[in-house]
Motif scaffolding. Structure first.
Motif, short mmCIF file in Angstrom:
data_model
loop_
_atom_site.label_atom_id
_atom_site.label_comp_id
_atom_site.label_asym_id
_atom_site.label_seq_id
_atom_site.Cartn_x
_atom_site.Cartn_y
_atom_site.Cartn_z
N PRO A 88 4.85 16.63 -9.80
CA PRO A 88 6.02 16.64 -10.67
C PRO A 88 7.36 16.82 -9.94
O PRO A 88 8.40 16.53 -10.50
N GLY A 89 7.37 17.25 -8.70
CA GLY A 89 8.61 17.48 -7.97
C GLY A 89 9.19 16.25 -7.32
O GLY A 89 10.28 16.29 -6.76
N ILE A 90 8.48 15.12 -7.40
CA ILE A 90 8.97 13.87 -6.81
C ILE A 90 8.99 12.81 -7.92
O ILE A 90 8.02 12.65 -8.64
N ARG A 91 10.11 12.10 -8.01
CA ARG A 91 10.24 11.06 -9.03
C ARG A 91 10.82 9.79 -8.44
O ARG A 91 11.66 9.84 -7.53
N VAL A 92 10.34 8.67 -8.95
CA VAL A 92 10.92 7.37 -8.63
C VAL A 92 11.06 6.64 -9.97
O VAL A 92 10.15 6.68 -10.79
N PRO A 93 12.21 6.02 -10.24
CA PRO A 93 12.45 5.46 -11.57
C PRO A 93 11.51 4.31 -11.96
O PRO A 93 11.07 4.23 -13.08
N ASP A 94 11.23 3.41 -11.01
CA ASP A 94 10.43 2.25 -11.35
C ASP A 94 9.73 1.69 -10.11
O ASP A 94 9.90 2.20 -9.00
N ILE A 95 8.95 0.64 -10.33
CA ILE A 95 8.17 0.03 -9.23
C ILE A 95 9.07 -0.58 -8.15
O ILE A 95 8.81 -0.39 -6.97
N ILE A 125 0.84 -1.21 0.00
CA ILE A 125 0.00 0.00 0.00
C ILE A 125 0.87 1.25 0.00
O ILE A 125 0.61 2.20 -0.75
N ASN A 126 1.92 1.25 0.81
CA ASN A 126 2.82 2.42 0.84
C ASN A 126 3.58 2.56 -0.47
O ASN A 126 3.82 3.68 -0.93
N ALA A 127 3.96 1.44 -1.09
CA ALA A 127 4.65 1.51 -2.38
C ALA A 127 3.73 2.09 -3.45
O ALA A 127 4.15 2.94 -4.25
N VAL A 128 2.48 1.67 -3.45
CA VAL A 128 1.51 2.22 -4.41
C VAL A 128 1.28 3.70 -4.13
O VAL A 128 1.21 4.52 -5.06
N ALA A 129 1.21 4.08 -2.86
CA ALA A 129 1.02 5.48 -2.49
C ALA A 129 2.20 6.33 -2.95
O ALA A 129 2.02 7.43 -3.48
N ILE A 130 3.40 5.82 -2.78
CA ILE A 130 4.58 6.55 -3.24
C ILE A 130 4.58 6.66 -4.76
O ILE A 130 4.83 7.74 -5.31
N TYR A 131 4.27 5.57 -5.45
CA TYR A 131 4.26 5.60 -6.90
C TYR A 131 3.19 6.56 -7.44
O TYR A 131 3.46 7.33 -8.35
N LEU A 132 1.99 6.51 -6.86
CA LEU A 132 0.93 7.42 -7.30
C LEU A 132 1.29 8.88 -7.01
O LEU A 132 0.97 9.77 -7.81
N THR A 133 1.95 9.12 -5.90
CA THR A 133 2.38 10.48 -5.58
C THR A 133 3.38 10.99 -6.61
O THR A 133 3.31 12.15 -7.03
#
Length: 112
Positions: free
Chosen positions: A23-30, A10-18
């Motif tokens: 636009p100021g936060i990026r994560v390369p992949d799942i 759930i936290n991983a999905v929340a981070i990815y959706l965020t």
């Protein structure tokens, strides 16, 4: 163990959706989002309570609003040790708020 894995997902999905919303936060992949969620869980379990205790007078003075700043700082800490990239403090502040809201909504939706 199943509850821990559900919260992690759930936290991983929340981070990815965020990262998709803000636009100021990026994560390369799942997988990077999963690592960031794990680190965020550890930071929130061990470091955040100590920081909140140390900043208690300031938190009382601001009627609890300083907790938002602490949450942003914890997100910055996670970004320092993972692939999470944060552009500025405002992005971290809004990102921490979005992660909390999305995580809460998903937790209630899936009853985890």
């Amino acid at each position: 163990m199943a509850g821990f894995l559900a919260r992690l997902l759930i936290n991983a999905v929340a981070i990815y959706l965020t990262t998709r919303i803000l636009p100021g936060i990026r994560v390369p992949d799942i997988p990077s989002a999963l690592v960031a969620a794990l680190v965020l869980g550890l930071v929130n379990a061990f470091i955040r309570p100590v920081v909140l205790l140390l900043t208690l007078p300031l938190n009382i003075l601001t009627l609890g609003l300083f907790t938002l700043v602490v949450n942003a700082l914890m997100l910055y800490l996670v970004a320092a040790v993972t692939n999470l990239q944060i552009a500025n403090f405002l992005s971290a502040l809004v990102g921490a708020l979005l992660i909390a809201v999305i995580s809460t909504l998903l937790s209630h939706l899936f009853r985890a």
